[in-house]
Design a protein around this motif. Sequence first.
Motif, PDB file in Angstrom:
ATOM      1  N   THR A  74      40.926  46.960  30.520  1.00  0.00           N
ATOM      2  CA  THR A  74      41.470  45.730  31.103  1.00  0.00           C
ATOM      3  C   THR A  74      40.738  45.366  32.389  1.00  0.00           C
ATOM      4  O   THR A  74      40.071  46.207  33.007  1.00  0.00           O
ATOM      5  N   SER A  75      40.919  44.117  32.817  1.00  0.00           N
ATOM      6  CA  SER A  75      40.317  43.708  34.088  1.00  0.00           C
ATOM      7  C   SER A  75      40.937  44.471  35.248  1.00  0.00           C
ATOM      8  O   SER A  75      40.293  44.653  36.296  1.00  0.00           O
ATOM      9  N   ALA A  76      42.172  44.939  35.090  1.00  0.00           N
ATOM     10  CA  ALA A  76      42.806  45.753  36.132  1.00  0.00           C
ATOM     11  C   ALA A  76      42.080  47.093  36.278  1.00  0.00           C
ATOM     12  O   ALA A  76      41.819  47.547  37.399  1.00  0.00           O
ATOM     13  N   LEU A  77      41.748  47.734  35.167  1.00  0.00           N
ATOM     14  CA  LEU A  77      41.011  48.995  35.210  1.00  0.00           C
ATOM     15  C   LEU A  77      39.621  48.785  35.796  1.00  0.00           C
ATOM     16  O   LEU A  77      39.141  49.604  36.590  1.00  0.00           O
ATOM     17  N   ALA A  78      38.964  47.689  35.395  1.00  0.00           N
ATOM     18  CA  ALA A  78      37.634  47.392  35.916  1.00  0.00           C
ATOM     19  C   ALA A  78      37.686  47.129  37.418  1.00  0.00           C
ATOM     20  O   ALA A  78      36.790  47.547  38.169  1.00  0.00           O
ATOM     21  N   THR A  79      38.736  46.437  37.864  1.00  0.00           N
ATOM     22  CA  THR A  79      38.891  46.156  39.293  1.00  0.00           C
ATOM     23  C   THR A  79      39.104  47.453  40.068  1.00  0.00           C
ATOM     24  O   THR A  79      38.504  47.660  41.134  1.00  0.00           O
ATOM     25  N   ALA A  80      39.947  48.334  39.543  1.00  0.00           N
ATOM     26  CA  ALA A  80      40.186  49.615  40.200  1.00  0.00           C
ATOM     27  C   ALA A  80      38.900  50.442  40.274  1.00  0.00           C
ATOM     28  O   ALA A  80      38.597  51.058  41.311  1.00  0.00           O
ATOM     29  N   LYS A  81      38.130  50.434  39.191  1.00  0.00           N
ATOM     30  CA  LYS A  81      36.860  51.178  39.181  1.00  0.00           C
ATOM     31  C   LYS A  81      35.912  50.618  40.235  1.00  0.00           C
ATOM     32  O   LYS A  81      35.245  51.365  40.968  1.00  0.00           O
ATOM     33  N   PHE A  82      35.855  49.299  40.332  1.00  0.00           N
ATOM     34  CA  PHE A  82      34.989  48.655  41.319  1.00  0.00           C
ATOM     35  C   PHE A  82      35.403  49.036  42.740  1.00  0.00           C
ATOM     36  O   PHE A  82      34.563  49.410  43.568  1.00  0.00           O
ATOM     37  N   LYS A 177      37.544  31.137  51.708  1.00  0.00           N
ATOM     38  CA  LYS A 177      36.916  32.374  51.221  1.00  0.00           C
ATOM     39  C   LYS A 177      36.996  32.434  49.689  1.00  0.00           C
ATOM     40  O   LYS A 177      38.079  32.309  49.113  1.00  0.00           O
ATOM     41  N   ASP A 178      35.840  32.620  49.056  1.00  0.00           N
ATOM     42  CA  ASP A 178      35.801  32.784  47.608  1.00  0.00           C
ATOM     43  C   ASP A 178      36.072  34.241  47.246  1.00  0.00           C
ATOM     44  O   ASP A 178      35.591  35.157  47.930  1.00  0.00           O
ATOM     45  N   PRO A 179      36.796  34.481  46.158  1.00  0.00           N
ATOM     46  CA  PRO A 179      37.014  35.870  45.740  1.00  0.00           C
ATOM     47  C   PRO A 179      35.811  36.411  44.986  1.00  0.00           C
ATOM     48  O   PRO A 179      34.972  35.642  44.501  1.00  0.00           O
ATOM     49  N   TYR A 180      35.751  37.718  44.898  1.00  0.00           N
ATOM     50  CA  TYR A 180      34.818  38.347  43.972  1.00  0.00           C
ATOM     51  C   TYR A 180      35.601  38.635  42.694  1.00  0.00           C
ATOM     52  O   TYR A 180      36.582  39.383  42.711  1.00  0.00           O
ATOM     53  N   PHE A 181      35.197  37.994  41.603  1.00  0.00           N
ATOM     54  CA  PHE A 181      35.876  38.175  40.318  1.00  0.00           C
ATOM     55  C   PHE A 181      35.253  39.358  39.577  1.00  0.00           C
ATOM     56  O   PHE A 181      34.051  39.366  39.304  1.00  0.00           O
ATOM     57  N   VAL A 182      36.066  40.331  39.209  1.00  0.00           N
ATOM     58  CA  VAL A 182      35.560  41.529  38.541  1.00  0.00           C
ATOM     59  C   VAL A 182      35.506  41.366  37.024  1.00  0.00           C
ATOM     60  O   VAL A 182      34.585  41.855  36.364  1.00  0.00           O
ATOM     61  N   GLY A 183      36.486  40.659  36.442  1.00  0.00           N
ATOM     62  CA  GLY A 183      36.573  40.546  34.987  1.00  0.00           C
ATOM     63  C   GLY A 183      35.524  39.633  34.385  1.00  0.00           C
ATOM     64  O   GLY A 183      34.682  39.044  35.087  1.00  0.00           O
ATOM     65  N   LYS A 184      35.568  39.512  33.055  1.00  0.00           N
ATOM     66  CA  LYS A 184      34.619  38.649  32.347  1.00  0.00           C
ATOM     67  C   LYS A 184      34.625  37.244  32.940  1.00  0.00           C
ATOM     68  O   LYS A 184      35.696  36.746  33.284  1.00  0.00           O
ATOM     69  N   PRO A 185      33.453  36.592  33.100  1.00  0.00           N
ATOM     70  CA  PRO A 185      32.148  36.965  32.545  1.00  0.00           C
ATOM     71  C   PRO A 185      31.300  37.883  33.405  1.00  0.00           C
ATOM     72  O   PRO A 185      30.106  38.042  33.123  1.00  0.00           O
ATOM     73  N   LEU A 188      29.681  43.291  35.125  1.00  0.00           N
ATOM     74  CA  LEU A 188      30.153  44.556  35.684  1.00  0.00           C
ATOM     75  C   LEU A 188      31.269  45.146  34.840  1.00  0.00           C
ATOM     76  O   LEU A 188      31.303  46.352  34.585  1.00  0.00           O
ATOM     77  N   MET A 189      32.191  44.292  34.376  1.00  0.00           N
ATOM     78  CA  MET A 189      33.304  44.780  33.555  1.00  0.00           C
ATOM     79  C   MET A 189      32.780  45.366  32.247  1.00  0.00           C
ATOM     80  O   MET A 189      33.266  46.392  31.769  1.00  0.00           O
ATOM     81  N   MET A 190      31.768  44.715  31.676  1.00  0.00           N
ATOM     82  CA  MET A 190      31.222  45.185  30.405  1.00  0.00           C
ATOM     83  C   MET A 190      30.472  46.507  30.587  1.00  0.00           C
ATOM     84  O   MET A 190      30.631  47.438  29.800  1.00  0.00           O
ATOM     85  N   ARG A 191      29.671  46.580  31.635  1.00  0.00           N
ATOM     86  CA  ARG A 191      28.878  47.792  31.855  1.00  0.00           C
ATOM     87  C   ARG A 191      29.769  48.984  32.176  1.00  0.00           C
ATOM     88  O   ARG A 191      29.511  50.102  31.724  1.00  0.00           O
ATOM     89  N   ALA A 192      30.823  48.725  32.966  1.00  0.00           N
ATOM     90  CA  ALA A 192      31.757  49.809  33.267  1.00  0.00           C
ATOM     91  C   ALA A 192      32.457  50.277  31.998  1.00  0.00           C
ATOM     92  O   ALA A 192      32.696  51.479  31.800  1.00  0.00           O
ATOM     93  N   GLY A 193      32.795  49.324  31.115  1.00  0.00           N
ATOM     94  CA  GLY A 193      33.411  49.670  29.846  1.00  0.00           C
ATOM     95  C   GLY A 193      32.474  50.468  28.960  1.00  0.00           C
ATOM     96  O   GLY A 193      32.872  51.465  28.331  1.00  0.00           O
ATOM     97  N   LEU A 194      31.230  50.040  28.892  1.00  0.00           N
ATOM     98  CA  LEU A 194      30.234  50.769  28.100  1.00  0.00           C
ATOM     99  C   LEU A 194      30.069  52.197  28.626  1.00  0.00           C
ATOM    100  O   LEU A 194      29.997  53.153  27.853  1.00  0.00           O
ATOM    101  N   SER A 201      24.005  49.216  26.017  1.00  0.00           N
ATOM    102  CA  SER A 201      24.048  47.785  25.712  1.00  0.00           C
ATOM    103  C   SER A 201      23.123  47.395  24.563  1.00  0.00           C
ATOM    104  O   SER A 201      23.460  46.527  23.761  1.00  0.00           O
ATOM    105  N   GLU A 202      21.964  48.046  24.459  1.00  0.00           N
ATOM    106  CA  GLU A 202      21.002  47.636  23.430  1.00  0.00           C
ATOM    107  C   GLU A 202      21.466  47.966  22.017  1.00  0.00           C
ATOM    108  O   GLU A 202      20.922  47.430  21.036  1.00  0.00           O
ATOM    109  N   THR A 203      22.490  48.834  21.904  1.00  0.00           N
ATOM    110  CA  THR A 203      23.030  49.154  20.574  1.00  0.00           C
ATOM    111  C   THR A 203      24.520  48.803  20.495  1.00  0.00           C
ATOM    112  O   THR A 203      25.256  49.402  19.714  1.00  0.00           O
TER     113      THR A 203
END
Length: 259
Positions: A74-82, A177-185, A188-194, A201-203
Amino acid sequence: MAERKPIESWLTDMDGVLIHEGTPIPGADEFLKRLRESGKPFLVLTNNSIYTPRDLHARLSRMGLVVPEENIWTSALATAKFLDDQRPGGTAYVIGEAGLTTALHDIGYILSDVEPDYVVLGETRTYSFEALTKAIRLIDAGARFIATNPDEVGPSAEGALPATGSVAALITKATGKDPYFVGKPNPLMMRAGLNAIGAHSETSAMIGDRMDTDVLAGLEAGMETFLVLTGLTQPDDVERHPFLPSRVVNSIADLVDLI
């Protein structure tokens, strides 16, 4: 288009790909069954930060879709990882639900409204004026602004609902102030998931129903991309974008034989 290596890992969006308004999309159960039987690494992704993987596992199970907790990202997990990578053991003022607060607690973050390192905005069905006012004042005082995802609206049986991106825009307007969005697109979210499933990514392939989040994130992460037409994107919408998916299919059912 250049020939790619065989697909060894799969990432798929949830809403609009596997389910639609709480109902499984035909072919989703067979697709997930094939993935489990194949032994190939896979993740079901969602930009929605409301639910924990355990919650989503239970919700999908009630619909007849079997997805183990460890295969949900989830984007929550990706945000926590970030945040854990950026500032371990930090503090945050959070607007969101259990999916986000649990993810932050699990990395050792302290949730506080006293000089927090971050204001973290996630999805909730109960955005309050009081909470938004506090977030604005904390950002004005120096807290860094993070948002789980940029989705402006979310689906419901009654129609569109304002989502994180819309509320983030309100805070940005008030603070400058603009936020930093962690989720898609954000790739970072995809690479952390991979990385979480030991995939490359290449496969790997990404399946989604949105050009502006799913396909774009997969493309920027270097994956093969499949767009399904069971969600928000219609055939005429595809050519309006300056990028294309690797392939457009009617539904997840058309991809079962690729596993």
